[in-house]
Design a protein around this motif. Structure first.
Motif, PDB file in Angstrom:
ATOM      1  N   LEU A   1      79.591  71.944  40.932  1.00 56.35           N
ATOM      2  CA  LEU A   1      80.668  71.336  41.703  1.00 56.35           C
ATOM      3  C   LEU A   1      81.906  72.127  41.462  1.00 56.35           C
ATOM      4  O   LEU A   1      82.651  72.529  42.456  1.00 56.35           O
ATOM      5  N   PRO A   2      82.509  72.545  40.174  1.00 52.41           N
ATOM      6  CA  PRO A   2      83.555  73.416  40.116  1.00 52.41           C
ATOM      7  C   PRO A   2      83.911  74.580  41.125  1.00 52.41           C
ATOM      8  O   PRO A   2      82.994  75.593  41.268  1.00 52.41           O
ATOM      9  N   GLY A   3      85.066  74.760  41.767  1.00 56.21           N
ATOM     10  CA  GLY A   3      85.243  75.634  42.984  1.00 56.21           C
ATOM     11  C   GLY A   3      85.081  75.104  44.380  1.00 56.21           C
ATOM     12  O   GLY A   3      85.592  75.809  45.112  1.00 56.21           O
ATOM     13  N   THR A   4      84.348  73.921  44.577  1.00 61.37           N
ATOM     14  CA  THR A   4      83.891  73.650  45.736  1.00 61.37           C
ATOM     15  C   THR A   4      85.128  72.621  46.207  1.00 61.37           C
ATOM     16  O   THR A   4      85.960  72.148  45.436  1.00 61.37           O
ATOM     17  N   LEU A   5      85.007  72.215  47.341  1.00 55.79           N
ATOM     18  CA  LEU A   5      86.125  71.378  48.124  1.00 55.79           C
ATOM     19  C   LEU A   5      85.587  69.821  47.667  1.00 55.79           C
ATOM     20  O   LEU A   5      84.342  69.458  47.843  1.00 55.79           O
TER      21      LEU A   5
ATOM     22  N   ASP B   1      83.070  68.641  50.131  1.00 51.07           N
ATOM     23  CA  ASP B   1      81.782  69.100  50.068  1.00 51.07           C
ATOM     24  C   ASP B   1      80.747  68.427  49.036  1.00 51.07           C
ATOM     25  O   ASP B   1      79.455  68.515  48.868  1.00 51.07           O
ATOM     26  N   THR B   2      81.423  67.718  48.198  1.00 53.52           N
ATOM     27  CA  THR B   2      80.985  66.975  46.931  1.00 53.52           C
ATOM     28  C   THR B   2      79.707  66.000  47.697  1.00 53.52           C
ATOM     29  O   THR B   2      78.718  65.995  47.150  1.00 53.52           O
ATOM     30  N   VAL B   3      80.140  65.387  48.552  1.00 52.35           N
ATOM     31  CA  VAL B   3      79.337  64.422  49.238  1.00 52.35           C
ATOM     32  C   VAL B   3      78.118  65.227  49.663  1.00 52.35           C
ATOM     33  O   VAL B   3      76.959  64.773  49.560  1.00 52.35           O
ATOM     34  N   SER B   4      78.190  66.390  50.508  1.00 51.50           N
ATOM     35  CA  SER B   4      77.166  67.004  50.888  1.00 51.50           C
ATOM     36  C   SER B   4      76.108  67.519  49.964  1.00 51.50           C
ATOM     37  O   SER B   4      74.856  67.398  49.955  1.00 51.50           O
ATOM     38  N   ILE B   5      76.905  68.047  48.875  1.00 54.20           N
ATOM     39  CA  ILE B   5      76.113  68.671  47.633  1.00 54.20           C
ATOM     40  C   ILE B   5      75.225  67.637  46.927  1.00 54.20           C
ATOM     41  O   ILE B   5      74.044  67.613  46.535  1.00 54.20           O
TER      42      ILE B   5
ATOM     43  N   PHE C   1      76.667  69.827  61.451  1.00 55.21           N
ATOM     44  CA  PHE C   1      75.836  69.588  60.348  1.00 55.21           C
ATOM     45  C   PHE C   1      75.493  70.975  59.861  1.00 55.21           C
ATOM     46  O   PHE C   1      75.772  71.115  58.274  1.00 55.21           O
ATOM     47  N   ARG C   2      75.434  72.073  60.486  1.00 58.60           N
ATOM     48  CA  ARG C   2      75.533  73.387  59.886  1.00 58.60           C
ATOM     49  C   ARG C   2      76.529  73.743  59.353  1.00 58.60           C
ATOM     50  O   ARG C   2      76.441  74.429  57.956  1.00 58.60           O
ATOM     51  N   ASN C   3      77.744  73.323  59.790  1.00 58.37           N
ATOM     52  CA  ASN C   3      78.879  73.885  59.042  1.00 58.37           C
ATOM     53  C   ASN C   3      79.148  73.186  57.678  1.00 58.37           C
ATOM     54  O   ASN C   3      79.701  73.864  56.614  1.00 58.37           O
ATOM     55  N   ARG C   4      78.614  72.135  57.706  1.00 59.55           N
ATOM     56  CA  ARG C   4      78.819  71.286  56.489  1.00 59.55           C
ATOM     57  C   ARG C   4      77.556  71.579  55.324  1.00 59.55           C
ATOM     58  O   ARG C   4      77.980  70.903  54.280  1.00 59.55           O
ATOM     59  N   THR C   5      76.626  72.383  55.790  1.00 59.65           N
ATOM     60  CA  THR C   5      75.713  72.501  54.787  1.00 59.65           C
ATOM     61  C   THR C   5      75.469  74.192  54.571  1.00 59.65           C
ATOM     62  O   THR C   5      74.965  74.516  53.286  1.00 59.65           O
ATOM     63  N   ILE C   6      75.463  74.907  55.487  1.00 53.72           N
ATOM     64  CA  ILE C   6      75.229  76.264  55.106  1.00 53.72           C
ATOM     65  C   ILE C   6      76.005  76.917  54.299  1.00 53.72           C
ATOM     66  O   ILE C   6      77.433  76.659  54.595  1.00 53.72           O
ATOM     67  N   GLY C   7      75.673  77.410  53.323  1.00 50.38           N
ATOM     68  CA  GLY C   7      76.426  78.094  52.276  1.00 50.38           C
ATOM     69  C   GLY C   7      77.133  77.241  51.261  1.00 50.38           C
ATOM     70  O   GLY C   7      78.101  77.523  50.583  1.00 50.38           O
ATOM     71  N   VAL C   8      76.814  75.963  51.352  1.00 48.51           N
ATOM     72  CA  VAL C   8      77.636  74.812  50.722  1.00 48.51           C
ATOM     73  C   VAL C   8      76.759  74.661  49.485  1.00 48.51           C
ATOM     74  O   VAL C   8      75.350  74.346  49.682  1.00 48.51           O
ATOM     75  N   GLY C   9      77.367  74.399  48.355  1.00 52.58           N
ATOM     76  CA  GLY C   9      76.485  74.049  47.265  1.00 52.58           C
ATOM     77  C   GLY C   9      75.471  74.844  46.724  1.00 52.58           C
ATOM     78  O   GLY C   9      74.413  74.541  46.567  1.00 52.58           O
TER      79      GLY C   9
END
Lengths: 375, 158
Positions: free
Chosen positions: A351-355, A358-362, A204-212
């Motif tokens: 969103l531009p620049g992200t993977l 990660d769209t799903v988390s954001i 969970f932390r890897n998919r959310t920290i610093g994302v979006g």
């Protein structure tokens, strides 16, 4: 299918367009994202909305103020109570109608329970999007208890029509009051359990920290409100900034975080549930006896000719109603300023620049409710 | 100079801007203004530089009474509300300059006003329908667009 995936141009054969949605499960309703991708990396993103447009604003122009009462809770079906009572408060302010104390306290209790249930559903589905099925089942268990409580007083589970101009349709029962108190006690323990289950989870932390991460300047540019704004470090909340109803009588904190990533938006919402519970408990303790409807309610609900604006804090942010009256019983225009509309429009920038993954988390972390965006 | 008086001074410098007398608390606004459409971008810039956001943008169909559309902008700051409602009166069928370069939120708000009420915004980067279907030839929030069957029945005496 030919339209779904297409090659951008001959020069740039390694980029392509991808439609995510409108039936993708992580788009929470019917949102379509047109993504321009280079491999897994998003080059540009355009959210396409309108799939659940039900013309609430047009409906308002074809019926009187009372007949519009059931509509607001259908605009945002997850915080229907807040919308429905907010609409009542807007009209009450426009026509200068006083609400009895008891009704004000019950409104606060129901609003905050609704906020918790909305955050719980968000929490469950957000984790589900990220692959965690267990928390979803726990959240729905707790949320079900709130829906039962609100069902008890209002007669509906989601699209409440509990408020009336001048008060409420039903008084609360002892079952409701005891049930709410019991829920608060049990839910405190459950929140700790959720925290142990999720917050330290490494996936969970890897998919959310610093994302979006939403850059702070976006707040002003896009008019971001609600938990997204508070995760940017700005302690802004309509309940505090322009208190409506009796919110100025309660003690509560406005939780903030500063990193403005998905993880912080998660922490802000969790902390908000705790604060909502504080408000519910204070309101339960102070709940006065008395009537639940104002004594003198005008037979005709017709605000004086003019324009009115009234805002409340929904579970997603600043919900404003712009009401134009020509002095008749039928609104000339009601415009609904909904928070997710503004929050979602930032996606073109975020969103531009992200993977792609990660769209799903954001998307999940901004807590969109499509019917509220499309109205 | 405080932030608020700086804003007032900057707004006073805009020739076509007319500010109403102290607005009623019921209006929900701290300032009500009307401005010529040529100056709306300037007004937007003043608010942006003062740290205000574009909270709401919508339009009103006033063609029956004034043969004009009203575009309503609402600016607010974060924190204690200082809400300013700015109105641009535009003859039906004519365009208003876009604020999309100043405020990201204006992009979608203007698309919505165009979609729902047919107001055109000059200089908008992508002025296409946002809520109704592509290729539709109507603007549903115009007063002459469809009436609910029940209301039509009532009007016919049924």
């Amino acid at each position: 299918m030919a339209e779904l995936i297409q090659i951008a141009s001959d020069e740039d054969r390694d980029t392509f367009y991808l439609n995510m949605g409108p039936q993708h499960p992580s788009t929470h309703g019917v949102l379509r994202l047109r993504l321009h991708l280079k491999g897994e990396r998003i080059l540009s993103a355009e959210p396409i909305i309108g799939y659940s447009h039900r013309a609430h604003e047009k409906m308002a122009e074809n019926r009187n103020y009372i007949q519009f009462l059931p509509n607001p809770s259908r605009v945002d079906y997850l915080s229907g109570m807040i919308y429905s009572i907010g609409y009542c408060q807007a009209i009450e302010k426009a026509i200068g109608l006083e609400v009895p104390e008891r009704a004000e306290y019950i409104r606060v209790i129901c609003n905050e329970l609704n906020r918790i249930s909305s955050h719980l559903l968000w929490f469950g589905t957000f984790l589900l999007d990220l692959g965690g099925v267990t928390p979803f089942l726990y959240c729905f268990d707790d949320r079900e208890k709130i829906l039962d409580l609100l069902d008890l007083v209002s007669g509906s589970r989601l699209t409440y029509c509990y408020g009336r101009f001048g008060g409420l349709v039903n008084d609360v029962t002892d079952d409701f009051l005891e049930g709410t108190a019991r829920f608060c006690t049990a839910f405190r323990e459950r929140l700790r359990e959720y925290d142990r289950l999720v917050t330290q989870n490494v996936i969970f932390r890897n998919r959310t920290i610093g994302v979006g991460v939403m850059r702070p300047e976006l707040a002003q540019q896009f008019g971001i409100t609600g938990p997204c704004l508070r995760a940017m470090g700005m302690a802004r909340d309509v309940r505090r900034d322009e208190p409506y109803g009796i919110y100025d009588r309660f003690e509560f904190d406005i939780p903030t975080r500063t990193a403005s990533d998905c993880f912080d938006r998660y922490l802000v919402r969790i902390a908000e549930m705790e604060q909502s519970m504080r408000i519910v408990e204070q309101a339960l303790a102070k709940l006065p006896d008395g009537p639940i409807m104002a004594k003198k309610i005008p037979r005709k609900i017709a605000p004086a000719k003019g324009e009115y604006y009234f805002a409340v804090e929904s579970a997603r942010g600043h919900f404003g109603m712009f009401i134009v009256s020509d002095g008749s019983e039928i609104p000339y225009r009601i415009h609904l300023r909904t928070p997710s509309f503004a929050n979602l429009s930032t996606m073109r920038t975020v969103l531009p620049g992200t993977l792609l993954a990660d769209t799903v988390s954001i998307l999940g972390s901004i807590d969109i409710v499509l019917p509220e965006i499309d109205r | 100079m405080s932030e608020a008086s700086g804003l007032a001074a900057a707004l006073a410098g805009i020739a076509s801007l007319k500010t109403a007398e102290a607005p009623d608390a019921k209006s929900g606004c701290q300032g009500l203004h009307t401005v010529g459409r040529e100056a709306i971008v300037e007004v937007g810039r003043v608010f942006r530089e003062a740290g205000y956001m574009l909270e709401m943008l919508t339009a009103l169909d006033m063609r029956a009474a004034e043969q004009a559309m009203h575009v309503v902008y609402q600016f607010n700051r974060f924190g204690a509300p200082d809400r300013h409602r700015v109105r641009v009166v535009v003859p039906a069928g004519e365009a208003v300059p876009s604020l999309a370069d100043l405020f990201g939120s204006a992009n979608w708000y203007e698309r919505e006003a165009f979609d729902m009420l047919g107001v055109r915004f000059d200089g908008h980067p992508y002025l296409v329908r946002i809520l109704t279907e592509e290729g539709a030839d109507y603007h549903p929030l115009l007063k002459d667009f469809g009436v609910a069957p029940a209301a039509a029945e009532e009007a016919a005496g049924g």
